[in-house]
Design an enzyme around this catalytic site. Structure first.
Site, mmCIF file in Angstrom:
data_model
loop_
_atom_site.group_PDB
_atom_site.id
_atom_site.type_symbol
_atom_site.label_atom_id
_atom_site.label_comp_id
_atom_site.label_asym_id
_atom_site.label_seq_id
_atom_site.Cartn_x
_atom_site.Cartn_y
_atom_site.Cartn_z
ATOM 1 N N TRP A 1 0.834 -1.213 0.000
ATOM 2 C CA TRP A 1 0.000 0.000 0.000
ATOM 3 C C TRP A 1 0.860 1.250 0.000
ATOM 4 O O TRP A 1 0.568 2.213 -0.706
ATOM 5 C CB TRP A 1 -0.984 -0.010 1.176
ATOM 6 N N ASP B 1 -1.955 6.750 6.463
ATOM 7 C CA ASP B 1 -2.943 5.796 5.962
ATOM 8 C C ASP B 1 -3.279 4.855 7.124
ATOM 9 O O ASP B 1 -2.461 4.030 7.518
ATOM 10 C CB ASP B 1 -2.343 5.026 4.780
ATOM 11 N N LYS C 1 -12.056 -2.045 6.180
ATOM 12 C CA LYS C 1 -11.288 -2.933 7.047
ATOM 13 C C LYS C 1 -11.852 -2.886 8.472
ATOM 14 O O LYS C 1 -12.209 -3.913 9.025
ATOM 15 C CB LYS C 1 -9.807 -2.547 7.062
HETATM 16 C C1 LIG Z 1 -6.857 -2.068 1.830
HETATM 17 C C2 LIG Z 1 -5.869 -0.972 2.023
HETATM 18 C C3 LIG Z 1 -5.760 0.080 1.099
HETATM 19 C C4 LIG Z 1 -6.561 0.143 -0.175
HETATM 20 O O1 LIG Z 1 -7.849 0.508 0.092
HETATM 21 P P1 LIG Z 1 -8.929 0.704 -1.064
HETATM 22 O O2 LIG Z 1 -10.058 1.315 -0.311
HETATM 23 O O3 LIG Z 1 -9.221 -0.636 -1.624
HETATM 24 O O4 LIG Z 1 -8.365 1.608 -2.087
HETATM 25 C C5 LIG Z 1 -4.848 1.079 1.372
HETATM 26 N N1 LIG Z 1 -4.091 1.059 2.485
HETATM 27 C C6 LIG Z 1 -4.169 0.068 3.381
HETATM 28 C C7 LIG Z 1 -3.307 0.090 4.602
HETATM 29 C C8 LIG Z 1 -5.064 -0.985 3.178
HETATM 30 O O5 LIG Z 1 -5.147 -1.984 4.069
#
Ligand SMILES: *Cc1c(COP(=O)(O)O)cnc(C)c1O
Length: 361
Positions: free
Chosen positions: A102, A169, A193
């Site tokens: 990511w 993030d 998540k």
């Molecule tokens: C799943 C994830 C993403 C991507 O998320 P999307 O909503 O599918 O774009 C980005 N960063 C982390 C840490 C993730 O676990």
């Protein structure tokens, strides 16, 4: 129907209460006798939902004055591009810590807009640890980090701070523990998540960092436009926002992020304890960086993988397959997962140990 223990990495488990309330709102939203998904987002009923969602985020995370809370579309991946679009001028440099897939995707997008300085990386060991001891260049436009690395099961135990804007993030550990928002200039998270369903992304942004780049920004990618529109510049994803609100309310009524942290730590201790005790298994992440959200582990003898997966299936343990880049197993133990589900996994690991020692005897 038997209870299924849901260890899915994402979209992941949500509180049953959030799902039940959402089903009810699909049938009859706020006493309108209409479905939540067939009424105007500008009606007072939905406005109240959005207001409460923003207020609950602010309350759970103690968001200080001067920050805006947004619910956007495009996933966390859209933020990978929106962040440099809004904050990184051509010729400027942004600092990124590379802790996995990511982070790498975020780096790739930023390079389209300016220079990227990858100030630390754990790629040399397939991202199984959090790099330490790095320093942040004081002239960088911002620092970008990933608090929890969903695929590798690593997590900053203590979130770093810096004298330049810090962007994090938090897609896979948002609201799993208290965070001092004042140390960040932006926090973002794809909902699916630990916060809600796919289709909405939470952004908490400090207003004063915006409006500084020289380039023109398309409206849909401009944070200021979304702030002005109160996340309603265009039609917001009403259903994902509604489900997210139900989840946020569940977090709140279950003691908030302090209680979540305690529960999550208990679950993680139980599972890591078994991984470390059971001679058949071993963890893949560096011990000091182990995530309390995504627990990655392998069998020492990976020829037994299918057999353990079969036992897991038989015991209604779902979503345990590890990401292809790590292999083995990954148990995602997000906020909504109960300790009983973790215990069910631990019981299966112990049963597997008995089966294998019986086979040898
Ligand atoms: C799943 C994830 C993403 C991507 O998320 P999307 O909503 O599918 O774009 C980005 N960063 C982390 C840490 C993730 O676990």
């Amino acid at each position: 129907m038997p209870k299924v223990h849901n260890f899915s990495a994402g979209p992941g488990i949500l509180p049953q209460e959030a799902i039940d309330n959402s089903i009810a709102a699909l049938q009859n939203f706020a006493g309108t006798n209409l479905s939540l998904i067939e009424v105007s987002h500008r009606g007072k009923e939905f406005e109240a939902v959005l207001d409460e969602a923003v207020a609950t985020v602010k309350e759970l995370f103690n968001v200080p004055e001067g920050y805006s809370v947004l619910f956007l579309q495009g996933g966390a991946s859209m933020q990978f591009c929106m962040i440099p679009y809004n904050l990184l001028d051509e010729g400027q440099t942004a600092a990124y810590v590379n802790t996995g897939v990511w982070a790498k995707k975020a780096i790739k997008e930023a390079k389209l807009f300016g220079n990227v300085n990858v100030i630390a990386s754990s790629e040399d060991q397939n991202f199984n640890y959090i790099p330490k001891g790095w320093s942040v260049p004081s002239d960088a436009a911002y620092l970008h980090i990933t608090s929890n690395n969903t695929i590798y099961g690593t997590q900053y135990q203590e979130l770093p701070s810096a004298n330049i804007p810090v962007i994090c993030d938090m897609s896979s550990d948002i609201f799993s523990r208290p965070v001092d928002v004042s140390k960040f200039d932006m926090i973002y998270a794809g909902a699916q998540k630990n916060m809600g369903p796919a289709g909405v992304t939470l952004v908490i942004v400090k207003d004063s960092i915006l409006g500084k780049v020289k380039r023109a920004i398309p409206s849909m990618l401009d944070y200021r436009i979304h702030i002005e529109g109160g996340s309603m510049y265009n039609t917001p994803p009403v259903f994902p926002i509604y489900v997210s609100l139900q989840t946020l309310k569940w977090v709140k009524s279950n003691g908030g992020v302090v209680a979540m942290q305690k529960r999550n730590q208990e679950k993680a201790d139980l599972l890591y304890g078994e991984i470390d005790r059971n001679p058949l298994f071993k963890g893949t992440a560096a011990t000091e960086d182990r995530s309390v959200m995504n627990v990655t582990f392998v069998l020492n003898d990976d020829s037994l993988n299918d057999e353990f997966m079969a036992l897991a299936k038989q015991r209604n343990l779902s979503g345990l397959k590890g990401h292809r880049s790590v292999g083995g197993f990954r148990a995602s133990i997000y906020n909504a997962l109960s300790i009983e589900s973790v215990q069910a996994l631990v019981d299966a690991m112990q049963e597997f140990e008995r089966m294998k020692s019986g086979a040898q005897a």
